[in-house]
Motif scaffolding. Structure first.
Motif, PDB file in Angstrom:
ATOM      1  N   ARG A 169       0.838  -1.199   0.000  1.00  0.00           N
ATOM      2  CA  ARG A 169       0.000   0.000   0.000  1.00  0.00           C
ATOM      3  C   ARG A 169       0.877   1.254   0.000  1.00  0.00           C
ATOM      4  O   ARG A 169       0.591   2.235  -0.693  1.00  0.00           O
ATOM      5  CB  ARG A 169      -0.934   0.007   1.204  1.00  0.00           C
ATOM      6  N   GLY A 170       1.945   1.230   0.790  1.00  0.00           N
ATOM      7  CA  GLY A 170       2.845   2.369   0.842  1.00  0.00           C
ATOM      8  C   GLY A 170       3.531   2.629  -0.493  1.00  0.00           C
ATOM      9  O   GLY A 170       3.900   3.773  -0.798  1.00  0.00           O
ATOM     10  N   ALA A 171       3.693   1.579  -1.291  1.00  0.00           N
ATOM     11  CA  ALA A 171       4.302   1.724  -2.615  1.00  0.00           C
ATOM     12  C   ALA A 171       3.293   2.197  -3.657  1.00  0.00           C
ATOM     13  O   ALA A 171       3.657   2.387  -4.820  1.00  0.00           O
ATOM     14  CB  ALA A 171       4.925   0.405  -3.063  1.00  0.00           C
TER      15      ALA A 171
ATOM     16  N   ARG B 193       5.382  -0.721  -9.973  1.00  0.00           N
ATOM     17  CA  ARG B 193       6.459  -1.715 -10.059  1.00  0.00           C
ATOM     18  C   ARG B 193       7.811  -1.077  -9.733  1.00  0.00           C
ATOM     19  O   ARG B 193       8.631  -1.652  -9.017  1.00  0.00           O
ATOM     20  CB  ARG B 193       6.499  -2.333 -11.469  1.00  0.00           C
ATOM     21  N   ARG B 194       8.032   0.096 -10.284  1.00  0.00           N
ATOM     22  CA  ARG B 194       9.290   0.782 -10.019  1.00  0.00           C
ATOM     23  C   ARG B 194       9.416   1.167  -8.546  1.00  0.00           C
ATOM     24  O   ARG B 194      10.495   1.084  -7.961  1.00  0.00           O
ATOM     25  CB  ARG B 194       9.392   2.022 -10.905  1.00  0.00           C
ATOM     26  N   GLU B 195       8.310   1.592  -7.930  1.00  0.00           N
ATOM     27  CA  GLU B 195       8.343   2.019  -6.537  1.00  0.00           C
ATOM     28  C   GLU B 195       8.611   0.831  -5.609  1.00  0.00           C
ATOM     29  O   GLU B 195       9.384   0.948  -4.645  1.00  0.00           O
ATOM     30  CB  GLU B 195       7.027   2.698  -6.159  1.00  0.00           C
ATOM     31  N   VAL B 196       7.990  -0.324  -5.899  1.00  0.00           N
ATOM     32  CA  VAL B 196       8.238  -1.526  -5.099  1.00  0.00           C
ATOM     33  C   VAL B 196       9.714  -1.898  -5.170  1.00  0.00           C
ATOM     34  O   VAL B 196      10.374  -2.146  -4.152  1.00  0.00           O
ATOM     35  CB  VAL B 196       7.365  -2.703  -5.589  1.00  0.00           C
ATOM     36  N   LEU B 197      10.247  -1.921  -6.385  1.00  0.00           N
ATOM     37  CA  LEU B 197      11.647  -2.290  -6.571  1.00  0.00           C
ATOM     38  C   LEU B 197      12.578  -1.276  -5.901  1.00  0.00           C
ATOM     39  O   LEU B 197      13.565  -1.644  -5.254  1.00  0.00           O
ATOM     40  CB  LEU B 197      11.953  -2.388  -8.069  1.00  0.00           C
ATOM     41  N   LYS B 198      12.240  -0.003  -6.046  1.00  0.00           N
ATOM     42  CA  LYS B 198      13.050   1.058  -5.443  1.00  0.00           C
ATOM     43  C   LYS B 198      13.108   0.896  -3.932  1.00  0.00           C
ATOM     44  O   LYS B 198      14.173   1.034  -3.316  1.00  0.00           O
ATOM     45  CB  LYS B 198      12.452   2.414  -5.811  1.00  0.00           C
ATOM     46  N   ARG B 199      11.970   0.604  -3.319  1.00  0.00           N
ATOM     47  CA  ARG B 199      11.933   0.476  -1.858  1.00  0.00           C
ATOM     48  C   ARG B 199      12.737  -0.722  -1.370  1.00  0.00           C
ATOM     49  O   ARG B 199      13.352  -0.669  -0.303  1.00  0.00           O
ATOM     50  CB  ARG B 199      10.483   0.379  -1.389  1.00  0.00           C
ATOM     51  N   VAL B 200      12.748  -1.797  -2.153  1.00  0.00           N
ATOM     52  CA  VAL B 200      13.532  -2.977  -1.768  1.00  0.00           C
ATOM     53  C   VAL B 200      15.024  -2.689  -1.934  1.00  0.00           C
ATOM     54  O   VAL B 200      15.833  -2.991  -1.056  1.00  0.00           O
ATOM     55  CB  VAL B 200      13.116  -4.206  -2.599  1.00  0.00           C
TER      56      VAL B 200
ATOM     57  N   ILE C 123      19.539  -8.395  -5.331  1.00  0.00           N
ATOM     58  CA  ILE C 123      18.614  -7.609  -6.161  1.00  0.00           C
ATOM     59  C   ILE C 123      19.300  -6.346  -6.660  1.00  0.00           C
ATOM     60  O   ILE C 123      19.155  -5.952  -7.827  1.00  0.00           O
ATOM     61  CB  ILE C 123      17.331  -7.259  -5.369  1.00  0.00           C
ATOM     62  N   GLN C 124      20.073  -5.703  -5.779  1.00  0.00           N
ATOM     63  CA  GLN C 124      20.797  -4.494  -6.186  1.00  0.00           C
ATOM     64  C   GLN C 124      21.741  -4.788  -7.352  1.00  0.00           C
ATOM     65  O   GLN C 124      21.838  -4.007  -8.307  1.00  0.00           O
ATOM     66  CB  GLN C 124      21.585  -3.940  -5.004  1.00  0.00           C
TER      67      GLN C 124
END
Length: 316
Positions: free
Chosen positions: A34-36, A81-88, A112-113
């Motif tokens: 939700r935050g993403a 999708r970009r926001e989820v990946l960015k947060r991880v 992942i990085q």
């Protein structure tokens, strides 16, 4: 972040393995999505399932279901999708993990990085290749347009040049020759100045007329053009030589529709130690136009022959 349109399998599977380890509870996992910015329509049924029967679904299943939905939604959920990946990728505080999961979570985030950096590198390289290819296409098109424009200009010059032979008035024909040849010099990027006159300082009127000025390999040439029926003699070439002598480092080109007399050639040859004058028959320029040749290269050849072989009138 330059990530491709959909999560590739290796990124997708790494996210499924990693996100559940970053949070202790299933509700925290849902709150992460939700935050993403993941739409509620992608989450509500999963959240209801957790609320009704927590044991009916695992954190891994929650992550896989939600990631599958946003991955399949295409462009509509590109930002999510970009926001989820960015947060991880930017995850730093692993205190939210279970103690036993912290090391594994750190290792997976690092993996992942690395994958994202590789993907970004390939994306950048592809973009650079595409940009280079686009630039090359533009450069090629501009080159084609330039060539077509140049060809059209020279075709027009050729028509004007051929039209000179039908003109009966010698004076008009001479002026027209100056105009046509200056256009030709300009099309080869040699023209510095078209025909002009110089007046005396004490009211003498016109004391000098120059038919054109061109530049070849950083060397300035004063151009004289004549369309006479009789051969060009010593007087005519000497007059042009005086103009050159009075200008220090200038050189000269003399273009004539008629032939040059032997004495005229001799004067130019004997003056080479003081000034360079290249003699050109109009028929040579006519040949260049008809054969779509290189005028600048032809003049370079004649200049070298005049300097090296002492031949002011050199013909191949």
């Amino acid at each position: 972040m330059n990530i491709i349109y959909h999560y590739p399998p290796e990124v997708f599977n790494l996210l499924v393995d990693t996100i559940p380890l970053l949070f202790r509870s299933k509700n925290d996992v849902i709150l992460f999505f939700r935050g993403a910015g993941v739409p509620s329509s992608f989450i509500n049924d999963v959240e209801t399932k957790v609320r009704v029967n927590r044991d009916s679904i695992s954190k891994y299943e929650i992550v896989r279901i939600i990631l599958t939905r946003i991955n399949e939604a295409g462009e509509k959920t590109l930002r999510e999708r970009r926001e989820v990946l960015k947060r991880v990728v930017e995850f730093e505080s692993f205190s939210s993990c279970w103690p036993n999961d912290q090391l594994k979570a750190k290792g997976l985030v690092t993996e992942i990085q690395k994958v994202v950096n590789v993907k970004d590198s390939f994306t950048r390289m592809n973009q650079e290749r595409e940009n280079e290819a686009a630039k090359n296409r533009i450069d090629y098109q501009e080159k084609i347009v330039k060539i077509q424009k140049q060809r059209a200009e020279r075709d027009e010059i050729k028509r004007e040049f051929n039209g000179l032979f039908t003109m009966q008035n010698p004076h008009k024909r001479g002026k027209a020759l100056e105009n046509v040849l200056n256009k030709l010099f300009n099309s080869y990027g040699m023209l510095v100045k078209e025909s002009f006159t110089l007046n005396g300082n004490n009211g003498e009127g016109i004391i000098e007329q120059i038919d054109g000025v061109i530049e070849i390999d950083n060397r300035i040439f004063l151009v004289e053009m004549k369309w006479w029926d009789k051969p060009i003699g010593v007087g005519e070439v000497s007059h042009h030589l005086i103009r050159i002598f009075n200008r220090g480092h200038a050189s000269g080109i003399f273009i004539s529709a008629s032939q040059f007399t032997e004495p005229a050639k001799t004067v130019c040859r004997d003056s080479l130690s003081k000034a360079l004058v290249v003699l050109v028959n109009l028929v040579e320029i006519s040949r260049i136009l008809e054969q779509d040749g290189d005028l600048k290269e032809m003049l370079r050849t004649k200049i070298k022959a005049a300097i090296i072989n002492r031949k002011p009138l050199y013909t191949e």
